[in-house]
Design a protein around this motif. Sequence first.
Motif, PDB file in Angstrom:
ATOM      1  N   PRO A 153       9.680  -6.183  -2.110  1.00  0.00           N
ATOM      2  CA  PRO A 153      10.357  -4.988  -1.599  1.00  0.00           C
ATOM      3  C   PRO A 153      10.029  -3.702  -2.356  1.00  0.00           C
ATOM      4  O   PRO A 153       9.785  -2.661  -1.738  1.00  0.00           O
ATOM      5  N   ARG A 154      10.001  -3.748  -3.697  1.00  0.00           N
ATOM      6  CA  ARG A 154       9.683  -2.538  -4.474  1.00  0.00           C
ATOM      7  C   ARG A 154       8.242  -2.100  -4.243  1.00  0.00           C
ATOM      8  O   ARG A 154       7.936  -0.912  -4.194  1.00  0.00           O
ATOM      9  N   GLU A 155       7.364  -3.072  -4.087  1.00  0.00           N
ATOM     10  CA  GLU A 155       5.962  -2.752  -3.834  1.00  0.00           C
ATOM     11  C   GLU A 155       5.790  -2.089  -2.477  1.00  0.00           C
ATOM     12  O   GLU A 155       4.991  -1.163  -2.324  1.00  0.00           O
ATOM     13  N   VAL A 156       6.551  -2.558  -1.505  1.00  0.00           N
ATOM     14  CA  VAL A 156       6.523  -1.935  -0.175  1.00  0.00           C
ATOM     15  C   VAL A 156       7.004  -0.493  -0.265  1.00  0.00           C
ATOM     16  O   VAL A 156       6.404   0.421   0.316  1.00  0.00           O
ATOM     17  N   LEU A 157       8.074  -0.263  -1.023  1.00  0.00           N
ATOM     18  CA  LEU A 157       8.608   1.090  -1.177  1.00  0.00           C
ATOM     19  C   LEU A 157       7.596   2.014  -1.866  1.00  0.00           C
ATOM     20  O   LEU A 157       7.428   3.170  -1.471  1.00  0.00           O
ATOM     21  N   MET A 158       6.949   1.504  -2.888  1.00  0.00           N
ATOM     22  CA  MET A 158       5.945   2.312  -3.589  1.00  0.00           C
ATOM     23  C   MET A 158       4.795   2.672  -2.658  1.00  0.00           C
ATOM     24  O   MET A 158       4.350   3.823  -2.600  1.00  0.00           O
ATOM     25  N   LEU A 159       4.307   1.671  -1.920  1.00  0.00           N
ATOM     26  CA  LEU A 159       3.197   1.917  -1.001  1.00  0.00           C
ATOM     27  C   LEU A 159       3.608   2.902   0.088  1.00  0.00           C
ATOM     28  O   LEU A 159       2.825   3.782   0.478  1.00  0.00           O
ATOM     29  N   GLU A 160       4.837   2.776   0.570  1.00  0.00           N
ATOM     30  CA  GLU A 160       5.324   3.712   1.591  1.00  0.00           C
ATOM     31  C   GLU A 160       5.306   5.146   1.075  1.00  0.00           C
ATOM     32  O   GLU A 160       4.882   6.071   1.779  1.00  0.00           O
ATOM     33  N   GLU A 161       5.748   5.350  -0.170  1.00  0.00           N
ATOM     34  CA  GLU A 161       5.743   6.695  -0.746  1.00  0.00           C
ATOM     35  C   GLU A 161       4.315   7.235  -0.859  1.00  0.00           C
ATOM     36  O   GLU A 161       4.057   8.407  -0.570  1.00  0.00           O
ATOM     37  N   VAL A 191       6.644   1.565 -13.658  1.00  0.00           N
ATOM     38  CA  VAL A 191       5.779   2.093 -12.601  1.00  0.00           C
ATOM     39  C   VAL A 191       4.372   1.544 -12.747  1.00  0.00           C
ATOM     40  O   VAL A 191       3.765   1.064 -11.773  1.00  0.00           O
ATOM     41  N   GLU A 192       3.833   1.611 -13.965  1.00  0.00           N
ATOM     42  CA  GLU A 192       2.485   1.125 -14.203  1.00  0.00           C
ATOM     43  C   GLU A 192       2.355  -0.354 -13.849  1.00  0.00           C
ATOM     44  O   GLU A 192       1.365  -0.780 -13.241  1.00  0.00           O
ATOM     45  N   THR A 193       3.382  -1.135 -14.198  1.00  0.00           N
ATOM     46  CA  THR A 193       3.352  -2.577 -13.914  1.00  0.00           C
ATOM     47  C   THR A 193       3.334  -2.846 -12.417  1.00  0.00           C
ATOM     48  O   THR A 193       2.541  -3.668 -11.925  1.00  0.00           O
ATOM     49  N   HIS A 194       4.183  -2.150 -11.678  1.00  0.00           N
ATOM     50  CA  HIS A 194       4.251  -2.367 -10.233  1.00  0.00           C
ATOM     51  C   HIS A 194       3.004  -1.843  -9.517  1.00  0.00           C
ATOM     52  O   HIS A 194       2.536  -2.446  -8.546  1.00  0.00           O
ATOM     53  N   ILE A 195       2.471  -0.731 -10.002  1.00  0.00           N
ATOM     54  CA  ILE A 195       1.228  -0.206  -9.417  1.00  0.00           C
ATOM     55  C   ILE A 195       0.097  -1.211  -9.616  1.00  0.00           C
ATOM     56  O   ILE A 195      -0.721  -1.457  -8.715  1.00  0.00           O
ATOM     57  N   SER A 196       0.043  -1.809 -10.794  1.00  0.00           N
ATOM     58  CA  SER A 196      -0.996  -2.786 -11.096  1.00  0.00           C
ATOM     59  C   SER A 196      -0.904  -3.990 -10.155  1.00  0.00           C
ATOM     60  O   SER A 196      -1.914  -4.460  -9.617  1.00  0.00           O
ATOM     61  N   ARG A 197       0.319  -4.472  -9.936  1.00  0.00           N
ATOM     62  CA  ARG A 197       0.510  -5.611  -9.043  1.00  0.00           C
ATOM     63  C   ARG A 197       0.192  -5.234  -7.595  1.00  0.00           C
ATOM     64  O   ARG A 197      -0.447  -6.009  -6.868  1.00  0.00           O
ATOM     65  N   LEU A 198       0.644  -4.049  -7.194  1.00  0.00           N
ATOM     66  CA  LEU A 198       0.385  -3.581  -5.830  1.00  0.00           C
ATOM     67  C   LEU A 198      -1.112  -3.432  -5.599  1.00  0.00           C
ATOM     68  O   LEU A 198      -1.645  -3.862  -4.569  1.00  0.00           O
ATOM     69  N   ARG A 199      -1.791  -2.827  -6.567  1.00  0.00           N
ATOM     70  CA  ARG A 199      -3.237  -2.620  -6.450  1.00  0.00           C
ATOM     71  C   ARG A 199      -3.969  -3.963  -6.335  1.00  0.00           C
ATOM     72  O   ARG A 199      -4.877  -4.130  -5.503  1.00  0.00           O
ATOM     73  N   ALA A 200      -3.579  -4.922  -7.144  1.00  0.00           N
ATOM     74  CA  ALA A 200      -4.232  -6.233  -7.124  1.00  0.00           C
ATOM     75  C   ALA A 200      -4.077  -6.916  -5.770  1.00  0.00           C
ATOM     76  O   ALA A 200      -5.025  -7.516  -5.250  1.00  0.00           O
ATOM     77  N   LYS A 201      -2.909  -6.815  -5.192  1.00  0.00           N
ATOM     78  CA  LYS A 201      -2.668  -7.459  -3.894  1.00  0.00           C
ATOM     79  C   LYS A 201      -3.438  -6.754  -2.775  1.00  0.00           C
ATOM     80  O   LYS A 201      -4.005  -7.404  -1.897  1.00  0.00           O
ATOM     81  N   LEU A 202      -3.454  -5.427  -2.818  1.00  0.00           N
ATOM     82  CA  LEU A 202      -4.151  -4.672  -1.776  1.00  0.00           C
ATOM     83  C   LEU A 202      -5.663  -4.849  -1.868  1.00  0.00           C
ATOM     84  O   LEU A 202      -6.363  -4.834  -0.846  1.00  0.00           O
TER      85      LEU A 202
END
Length: 224
Positions: A153-161, A191-202
């Motif tokens: 959910p947090r990753e979705v919110l970050m990507l949406e922003e 933020v850095e941690t979630h961006i890293s995870r989001l980037r890896a998945k994308l």
Amino acid sequence: MKILVADDQAETADFIRRGLSQAGHVVATVGTGTEALFRAMEESFDAIVLDRMLPGKDGLSVLKMLRAGGNRTPVILLTAMGGISDRVEGLENGADDYLTKPFALSELSARLNVIMRRPAVVEVETILRVGNIEMDLRKRTVHRAGKRIELQPREVLMLEELMRNVHRVMTKAMLLERVWDFDFDPHTNIVETHISRLRAKLNAGFDDDAIITVRGAGYMIRTP
């Protein structure tokens, strides 16, 4: 108003055309459902008066096809079928009003005026697209080049922003405020941690990085 009248009964169509023309409207008439669909898709009308029992494509089919194609022109259905179920079916399939034959021209004019005074329907954005990334805002699902990306959910919110702010650098403070509701910097690397995870998945299975890091500033979604 510019009005399209679709009725296969020539006398009825002419009666409506003359009456509405005298009231100052520009009126086009057709006698089949196919003609009605073609004219409504090719030209811009302020309203459509649509007989339900048209030859070729019936009025209800024409209405369904218009609405499925995104045409939101106000439609009044005309019909000799006065049953409640018939009226409900017409309204549920996108008609703005329903008028049973025979009718007075004054009533048709009044109903046209009413539907034209209604506020326009505002289309709610449901899909975000940036490059080959697509987000369904209702289902909260994400795809990249057609591939489903499973996000938290947090990753979705970050990507949406990031997707809503194309060409804009999103700072750490902005993301903290909008995703975590922090109005101050709690001095974490969340933020850095979630961006890293989001980037890896994308990026899994792709050659180019979906997220750009702007050193010393923040992050941006990659655009074509």
